[in-house]
Structures are given as structure tokens and as C-alpha cells.
Design a protein around this motif. Structure first.
Motif, PDB file in Angstrom:
ATOM      1  N   VAL A 177      65.305  90.159  84.289  1.00 11.87           N
ATOM      2  CA  VAL A 177      64.833  90.712  85.550  1.00 11.87           C
ATOM      3  C   VAL A 177      66.004  90.956  86.487  1.00 11.87           C
ATOM      4  O   VAL A 177      66.097  91.976  87.162  1.00 11.87           O
ATOM      5  CB  VAL A 177      63.793  89.776  86.191  1.00 11.87           C
ATOM      6  CG1 VAL A 177      63.424  90.256  87.584  1.00 11.87           C
ATOM      7  CG2 VAL A 177      62.558  89.704  85.325  1.00 11.87           C
ATOM      8  N   HIS A 182      48.592  94.763  83.902  1.00 13.11           N
ATOM      9  CA  HIS A 182      49.855  94.239  84.438  1.00 13.11           C
ATOM     10  C   HIS A 182      49.708  93.919  85.922  1.00 13.11           C
ATOM     11  O   HIS A 182      49.998  94.761  86.777  1.00 13.11           O
ATOM     12  CB  HIS A 182      50.975  95.253  84.226  1.00 13.11           C
ATOM     13  CG  HIS A 182      51.159  95.685  82.810  1.00 13.11           C
ATOM     14  ND1 HIS A 182      51.743  94.884  81.856  1.00 13.11           N
ATOM     15  CD2 HIS A 182      50.809  96.835  82.182  1.00 13.11           C
ATOM     16  CE1 HIS A 182      51.764  95.521  80.706  1.00 13.11           C
ATOM     17  NE2 HIS A 182      51.191  96.702  80.871  1.00 13.11           N
ATOM     18  N   THR A 227      65.182  99.384  80.937  1.00 12.85           N
ATOM     19  CA  THR A 227      63.994  98.600  80.687  1.00 12.85           C
ATOM     20  C   THR A 227      63.691  98.522  79.212  1.00 12.85           C
ATOM     21  O   THR A 227      64.162  99.320  78.420  1.00 12.85           O
ATOM     22  CB  THR A 227      62.791  99.218  81.421  1.00 12.85           C
ATOM     23  OG1 THR A 227      62.700 100.579  81.034  1.00 12.85           O
ATOM     24  CG2 THR A 227      62.965  99.120  82.922  1.00 12.85           C
ATOM     25  N   TRP A 272      55.511  97.655  90.595  1.00 10.62           N
ATOM     26  CA  TRP A 272      54.693  97.580  89.380  1.00 10.62           C
ATOM     27  C   TRP A 272      55.463  98.077  88.145  1.00 10.62           C
ATOM     28  O   TRP A 272      55.314  97.558  87.058  1.00 10.62           O
ATOM     29  CB  TRP A 272      53.416  98.397  89.574  1.00 10.62           C
ATOM     30  CG  TRP A 272      52.461  98.290  88.424  1.00 10.62           C
ATOM     31  CD1 TRP A 272      51.553  97.302  88.198  1.00 10.62           C
ATOM     32  CD2 TRP A 272      52.352  99.208  87.329  1.00 10.62           C
ATOM     33  NE1 TRP A 272      50.880  97.546  87.023  1.00 10.62           N
ATOM     34  CE2 TRP A 272      51.349  98.711  86.472  1.00 10.62           C
ATOM     35  CE3 TRP A 272      52.991 100.401  86.999  1.00 10.62           C
ATOM     36  CZ2 TRP A 272      50.976  99.364  85.301  1.00 10.62           C
ATOM     37  CZ3 TRP A 272      52.635 101.059  85.833  1.00 10.62           C
ATOM     38  CH2 TRP A 272      51.628 100.532  84.996  1.00 10.62           C
ATOM     39  N   ASP A 273      56.274  99.119  88.303  1.00 12.55           N
ATOM     40  CA  ASP A 273      57.115  99.600  87.205  1.00 12.55           C
ATOM     41  C   ASP A 273      58.285 100.374  87.791  1.00 12.55           C
ATOM     42  O   ASP A 273      58.237 100.864  88.918  1.00 12.55           O
ATOM     43  CB  ASP A 273      56.337 100.493  86.234  1.00 12.55           C
ATOM     44  CG  ASP A 273      57.034 100.612  84.870  1.00 12.55           C
ATOM     45  OD1 ASP A 273      57.972  99.826  84.617  1.00 12.55           O
ATOM     46  OD2 ASP A 273      56.640 101.477  84.067  1.00 12.55           O
ATOM     47  N   SER A 299      59.233 100.269  81.895  1.00 11.54           N
ATOM     48  CA  SER A 299      58.840  99.091  81.120  1.00 11.54           C
ATOM     49  C   SER A 299      57.392  99.183  80.677  1.00 11.54           C
ATOM     50  O   SER A 299      57.045  98.776  79.575  1.00 11.54           O
ATOM     51  CB  SER A 299      59.019  97.832  81.967  1.00 11.54           C
ATOM     52  OG  SER A 299      60.370  97.480  82.066  1.00 11.54           O
ATOM     53  N   ARG A 300      56.551  99.720  81.553  1.00 10.30           N
ATOM     54  CA  ARG A 300      55.112  99.711  81.293  1.00 10.30           C
ATOM     55  C   ARG A 300      54.534 101.090  81.048  1.00 10.30           C
ATOM     56  O   ARG A 300      53.442 101.217  80.509  1.00 10.30           O
ATOM     57  CB  ARG A 300      54.396  99.056  82.472  1.00 10.30           C
ATOM     58  CG  ARG A 300      54.758  97.591  82.628  1.00 10.30           C
ATOM     59  CD  ARG A 300      54.261  96.990  83.920  1.00 10.30           C
ATOM     60  NE  ARG A 300      54.538  95.549  83.959  1.00 10.30           N
ATOM     61  CZ  ARG A 300      54.353  94.778  85.028  1.00 10.30           C
ATOM     62  NH1 ARG A 300      53.901  95.312  86.149  1.00 10.30           N
ATOM     63  NH2 ARG A 300      54.624  93.492  84.965  1.00 10.30           N
ATOM     64  N   SER A 355      54.781  91.744  89.212  1.00  2.00           N
ATOM     65  CA  SER A 355      55.930  92.589  89.520  1.00  2.00           C
ATOM     66  C   SER A 355      56.829  92.719  88.299  1.00  2.00           C
ATOM     67  O   SER A 355      57.126  91.732  87.620  1.00  2.00           O
ATOM     68  CB  SER A 355      56.738  91.997  90.675  1.00  2.00           C
ATOM     69  OG  SER A 355      58.006  92.597  90.764  1.00  2.00           O
ATOM     70  N   VAL A 356      57.295  93.938  88.035  1.00  2.91           N
ATOM     71  CA  VAL A 356      58.207  94.152  86.920  1.00  2.91           C
ATOM     72  C   VAL A 356      59.606  93.621  87.250  1.00  2.91           C
ATOM     73  O   VAL A 356      60.409  93.372  86.360  1.00  2.91           O
ATOM     74  CB  VAL A 356      58.267  95.654  86.558  1.00  2.91           C
ATOM     75  CG1 VAL A 356      59.073  96.433  87.583  1.00  2.91           C
ATOM     76  CG2 VAL A 356      58.822  95.877  85.164  1.00  2.91           C
ATOM     77  N   ALA A 360      57.329  95.103  76.464  1.00  2.00           N
ATOM     78  CA  ALA A 360      57.017  94.724  77.836  1.00  2.00           C
ATOM     79  C   ALA A 360      55.579  94.270  77.968  1.00  2.00           C
ATOM     80  O   ALA A 360      55.256  93.372  78.743  1.00  2.00           O
ATOM     81  CB  ALA A 360      57.280  95.912  78.769  1.00  2.00           C
ATOM     82  N   THR A 361      54.684  94.893  77.216  1.00  2.00           N
ATOM     83  CA  THR A 361      53.281  94.504  77.286  1.00  2.00           C
ATOM     84  C   THR A 361      53.072  93.086  76.808  1.00  2.00           C
ATOM     85  O   THR A 361      52.278  92.323  77.364  1.00  2.00           O
ATOM     86  CB  THR A 361      52.428  95.474  76.430  1.00  2.00           C
ATOM     87  OG1 THR A 361      52.629  96.796  76.921  1.00  2.00           O
ATOM     88  CG2 THR A 361      50.968  95.109  76.504  1.00  2.00           C
ATOM     89  N   ARG A 365      57.838  99.769  75.880  1.00  2.00           N
ATOM     90  CA  ARG A 365      56.548  99.364  76.433  1.00  2.00           C
ATOM     91  C   ARG A 365      55.854  98.332  75.571  1.00  2.00           C
ATOM     92  O   ARG A 365      55.195  97.427  76.059  1.00  2.00           O
ATOM     93  CB  ARG A 365      55.651 100.595  76.593  1.00  2.00           C
ATOM     94  CG  ARG A 365      54.284 100.279  77.123  1.00  2.00           C
ATOM     95  CD  ARG A 365      53.605 101.528  77.633  1.00  2.00           C
ATOM     96  NE  ARG A 365      53.722 102.621  76.697  1.00  2.00           N
ATOM     97  CZ  ARG A 365      52.903 102.785  75.675  1.00  2.00           C
ATOM     98  NH1 ARG A 365      51.931 101.938  75.455  1.00  2.00           N
ATOM     99  NH2 ARG A 365      53.058 103.805  74.854  1.00  2.00           N
TER     100      ARG A 365
END
Length: 591
Positions: A231, A185, A242, A116-117, A144-145, A188-189, A248-249, A245
Motif C-alpha cells: 500500500v 470492495h 497495482t 476505492w481504486d 487494482s479492482r 480503501s485501495v 486484488a480481489t 484484478r
């Protein structure tokens, strides 16, 4: 001390670093989970969405070569009012941060795992393992998140289960609706896949592999399709770099991720590239540090991988984390000769000046590239840090370092100082002209005993006078001499100077801080930035410049970067304290 309202109970916490329980719970002939492996020391954290018997999020942080793990039922929250129950589970190998796929039904943790992050983390303590044992660990996440400051607080150990609370600290990254973070989210990051896609691909692979040992192709690290360049870079980097945020959002597609990569590259190309490329060596008693240290060929690439480059570090000046890294890269040819082989303390502000600032003297996980460990010459403390290359400056910036404070000695002999520093710290409200007069007074004394000195605008409110030495005398010699000079001036002109660190006695006067010449003491390194609103720098001066200087913080990072180095003969100078003058001051200070 625990924060107000957070109660901890005596407990016997699990030790860190033992993977035996992890291995005992798994049949590696059935599961694609890694038995061991991974690159330690990168300061990694990972959050994995796990649909097992009960859906939850696994929060893992690297400590002492393993991923210390917690099961968080609803995942982390950015809302400081939300306290998430985090149950500590067995330590996992570092390689587990790459795992994304399915665990066979009936096995321990059977179900689907999605990364997830992932990013880097920085503890707000020199010893995170000890903080974990004590029951409270404060840290900063850079993913990232999710990013910002958090705290883990142990509540109790009940029937062998460690129950902790994961709480967001109040900082610029806190959100009132932060409890909805995980719902925003679903992918997958690393691979951009959803849970359904992971399970569908795993089912297809299982059908193709029927009758054979499970392969790790369901692991995210083995996926080669559906990945943008961003990625792929994130997967192979250690630590993972990363995007901020906010970006990334908004980035919901591989194309958007690629745009972030281009933006990072653009940031890197703005960095100055004029530094030399020859190798730097620690100074010895016979050879001082070279004037042209290296900027490694891949240092610009390191700058491109800087995470959260647009985070504002100096709000009043509008200076970002990327600006700080670019400054240190651009000033590398001037600051590295002062840093080479010299133990340093960092002043860090991981969240910028709006957040917490603190000193750090010892290495943390992930502090590797361009940095070196330096053993305590007395063997009393943990290893210290030294900056070796320009890449080390970028590594420091990645961890939110603003200031560099150095010892007076450097390798190979940390008991033989190669500089002496007088720091003039004025009382509040004292006119800056008085500080300049004090610096000229010290210069006159030093000149009388045959010592050449150099003025430094500290970037704060005072001045330093720096005396390069040939490293042939001891720390005690420096203390006796500098203390004798400072105390002599204070006795001669008690209305102007004081030589003791007392706020009450400093009223209307200048403290001549000679204590920076003792063992383990540090002083600001020339060209270092300062954690001040104006993003000022500690800038070397010529004595004729000092006469016209208006303040000690007159140079911000742009002005500092544009200046030539006026200390042209600093590293060529060979001088030592006159033995007769030293003996006289020793006698006078011990009467």
C-alpha cells in the motif's frame, strides 16, 4: 463515430484544465482537500467512494494536467449491458487523487471520501481532450479492482450540467455480474480502511485539533499506520502500480498485499540483466548509434512495478505482459541502437491480441520515463515519440505496446535518413521461397551500385532488406532511388513483382514496398515483437541464414532473445547512394 445505439446531442462542453470553479466552491481554511498540486503527466485515474448528501462514486481521469471528474451514482460496472449515468463535475487538481478523509458538514461535498481504486489509464486516441469535446472518449483502465476498455458518451448538457454515460466495452474483463463490483470492495485501495474507520479517525483528530486549522492527517497521503509495504508503494508511485484484478480481489489483508509485492519482485528477477550500462547518445551524421546502449540501474525496479504482469497478451503462445516487458529488457542492447533518436509509432494492444489493436504516433499522459518527445521537423503535426533507454521499453510495455515502427531518420536531422528499407510483401499463398528469391534479387542490384544490405525476417509473412546510410542524402533521394529499383524490377519481371500498393494487381506476385522511404513513413524496427499469434519477432539475419529460412515468422520471442546479432558491422558502415546511379534512376522514373 459513436457506437450504434448511442445518441449524442449538440452541446457546449466545459473546457478542460480550469480549476477556478473547484477553488471557488471550497474554503481551504476548513477542508483538508488540496487547493492545487500533484505530479502531472502520469496518466493517472482514481475512483473515490463519496458519502456526501447523496452517496456516489467520483471517477477522475488525468487530462491536460487536471483530473477531469464525473459523479457516477452507483459506481462503474463491468457489465456491458449496464449504462451508468456519469455527471461531469468541476476539474480537480492532480493532488486530489491522494485525498481520503472527511469534508466538513455544510461545506461543498461534505461527507466522507474513500479511495476505492486507482491506477493508470490509456485513451484510445491521440487527443483525449478533443475526444471529450466531441462527446465520445474510449479508453482502457488498469487498476487494482477495475480494468479493461470503457467508453464515455455525452448525452446532453442540461441547465449547465453535462450528462454522460459510462459503459463497459465487451472484452475479456467484462462480467455478467459486474454490476456488483463496488459492493465487493468496501475498503480503501490505499489504506485498507473502511468508511467507519475513516470517520472514527477523523473524529479523533478533530477532537485533538479543536480550535486549530484542519490538518491533512485525515488525507490518505499522510497516513503511516495500517499500511502494508504494498500500500505504501502504491501511494508513493507515480503512476500507481497495482496488482492484477484477480489478485486484488482475493487480497483482503495487508499480508496478502505483501505477497503481491513479493510476486512482483520475483517477476523482475526473471528479467535478463546482461545489457551494458554506458550512456546512449542520439546519432549524428558523423557518429552512428553505439552498439551497447544503457540499461539504467533502476530499470529492473520499473519492471517490478509493472501492473498486471500476468495478463495474457498472446493467448495462443501463452505470453504475458510481464514476458513482453522482460523480452524488451533482455533485448535492449540490440534494439536500442536502432531506436536511439528515431521517432517511432507504437502498435498497442492494451488488452492483448484478444482485444483492440491500434497505432499511436504521439505521446499520451504517463508516457514519460525513458521516452522523449520529438518535434515534427515540418511543424505540421504534434510531437512524436522516441525511445531513449531500456526503462522506456518497459514504459511502452506498461501501455500495452507490442510493436515499434521507426522512421528512416534520427535526431538531430530528421530530414537526413540513415537507412533505406525494401519491404517484400507477398500475395497470400505465395511460396516463401519466392520471397527469399526477391530479397536476393534486390541484394544483387544494390551490390552492383556499391551498397551493402542486410536481410530481416519481418516476423510476419515477408522480408525486409535494410540498407544503412551515412545520412548525407535526402528523403527525396531515397524515394527516387528505391522507387526506381522497385519499378525497374517490376517492369523487368512483371509476373513476379509489382511496385504499386494494389491488392488487385498483387495477385500471385510480390509487392516491393519502397514507399516506406518517404517522409513520415515507418518500418518495423529490428528485434521488435509482432502482433501475431506466435509472438514472433522481427529478427536480423545473415545472408547465408536466409537461404535456409523456412518462414518470416520463424523466431518467437524466446528464440530471438537467444540469438546473437549477425549485423556485426551495421553501425560501423559508411555508405551513400552512388550519385550517378541516383541520377539515372531519377531520369528513368520521370520519363
Amino acid at each position: 463515430m459513436p457506437a450504434a445505439g448511442r445518441t449524442r446531442h449538440p452541446a457546449a462542453p466545459a473546457p478542460v484544465g480550469d480549476l477556478s470553479l473547484y477553488k471557488a466552491k471550497r474554503d481551504f481554511g476548513r477542508t483538508a482537500e488540496p487547493a492545487e498540486g500533484g505530479v502531472a503527466g502520469t496518466g493517472l485515474f482514481v475512483i473515490q467512494h463519496h458519502w456526501a448528501r447523496r452517496e456516489h462514486f467520483d471517477f477522475r481521469i488525468e487530462i491536460d494536467g487536471v483530473l477531469v471528474s464525473f459523479a457516477v451514482a452507483k459506481g462503474p460496472s463491468l457489465d456491458p449491458s449496464i449504462r451508468r449515468l456519469a455527471v461531469r463535475t468541476e476539474d480537480h487538481p492532480i493532488a486530489y487523487a491522494e485525498f481520503e478523509g472527511t469534508i466538513p458538514a455544510g461545506d461543498y461535498g461534505g461527507g466522507t471520501v474513500l479511495v476505492w481504486d486507482r491506477g493508470v489509464w490509456a485513451p484510445m486516441t491521440d487527443d483525449p481532450a478533443a475526444a471529450l469535446r466531441d462527446g465520445e472518449l474510449k479508453f482502457v483502465l488498469l487498476g487494482s479492482r477495475i480494468e479493461g476498455a470503457f467508453v464515455l458518451v455525452r448525452m446532453n448538457v442540461e441547465r449547465g450540467r453535462e450528462n454522460w454515460l459510462l459503459i463497459k466495452e465487451r472484452d475479456p474483463y467484462a462480467e455478467r455480474d459486474g454490476d456488483e463490483l463496488t459492493a465487493r470492495h468496501p475498503t480503501s485501495v490505499l489504506t485498507g480502511r473502511t468508511r467507519a474507520e475513516i470517520e472514527a479517525e477523523a473524529a479523533t483528530h478533530a477532537a485533538e485539533s479543536k480550535g486549530r486549522k484542519p490538518m491533512a492527517s485525515t488525507d490518505a497521503s499522510a497516513r503511516k499506520d495500517r499500511k502494508s509495504p504494498a500500500v505504501a508503494a502504491a501511494r508513493t508511485a507515480a503512476p500507481v502500480k497495482t496488482a492484477p484484478r484477480r489478485a486484488a480481489t482475493k487480497a483482503k489483508s495487508p499480508e496478502a498485499a505483501t505477497t503481491r509485492d513479493k510476486a512482483a519482485t520475483k517477476t523482475a528477477t526473471k528479467a535478463p540483466t546482461s545489457a551494458a550500462t554506458t550512456a546512449s547518445k542520439p546519432a549524428t551524421k558523423a557518429t552512428r548509434s553505439p552498439r551497447k546502449p544503457p540499461v539504467a540501474a533502476d530499470t529492473l525496479a520499473a519492471l517490478a512495478r509493472l501492473t498486471h504482469a500476468d495478463r495474457v497478451v498472446f493467448p495462443a503462445a501463452g505470453v504475458t505482459k510481464g514476458d513482453v516487458a522482460a523480452y524488451y529488457l533482455g533485448i535492449a542492447d540490440r534494439i536500442l541502437p536502432h531506436l536511439a533518436g528515431r521517432p517511432v509509432s507504437f502498435l498497442r494492444a492494451p488488452e492483448g491480441l484478444a482485444g483492440e489493436t491500434f497505432f499511436q504516433r504521439h505521446p499520451l499522459p504517463g508516457m514519460r520515463k525513458g521516452l522523449a518527445r520529438v518535434a515534427d521537423p515540418e511543424g505540421r503535426h504534434a510531437d512524436y515519440l522516441a525511445v531513449e533507454t531500456a526503462e522506456g521499453l518497459v514504459t511502452a510495455a506498461q501501455f500495452g505496446v507490442i510493436e515499434f515502427h521507426g522512421w528512416n531518420a534520427r535526431l538531430p536531422d530528421l530530414k537526413a535518413p540513415d537507412r533505406m528499407v525494401f519491404d517484400f510483401d507477398p500475395d497470400e499463398g505465395l511460396d516463401f521461397q519466392a520471397v527469399k528469391d526477391a530479397a536476393f534479387a534486390i541484394r544483387e542490384v544494390l551490390t552492383t551500385v556499391g551498397l551493402k544490405s542486410y536481410p530481416l525476417a519481418s516476423g510476419g509473412k515477408g522480408l525486409h532488406v535494410v540498407v544503412p546510410l551515412d545520412a548525407s542524402q535526402t528523403v527525396d533521394d531515397l524515394g527516387d532511388f528505391s522507387g526506381g529499383v522497385a519499378k525497374g524490377l517490376a517492369r523487368a519481371e512483371p509476373k513476379r513483382f509489382v511496385a504499386v500498393a494494389s491488392k488487385a494487381r498483387r495477385s500471385g506476385r510480390i509487392f516491393i514496398d519502397w514507399l516506406r522511404n518517404r517522409s513520415y513513413a515507418t518500418a518495423i524496427v529490428p528485434w521488435s515483437l509482432r502482433a501475431r499469434d506466435s509472438a514472433s519477432a522481427a529478427v536480423p539475419l545473415a545472408w547465408n541464414e536466409l537461404e535456409k529460412l523456412k518462414s518470416a515468422n520463424a523466431f518467437d520471442l524466446k528464440a530471438a532473445l537467444a540469438r546473437p546479432d549477425p549485423w556485426t558491422d551495421y553501425f560501423d558502415l559508411r555508405q551513400r547512394i552512388d550519385p550517378d546511379a541516383l541520377a539515372f534512376l531519377k531520369r528513368s522514373t520521370r520519363r
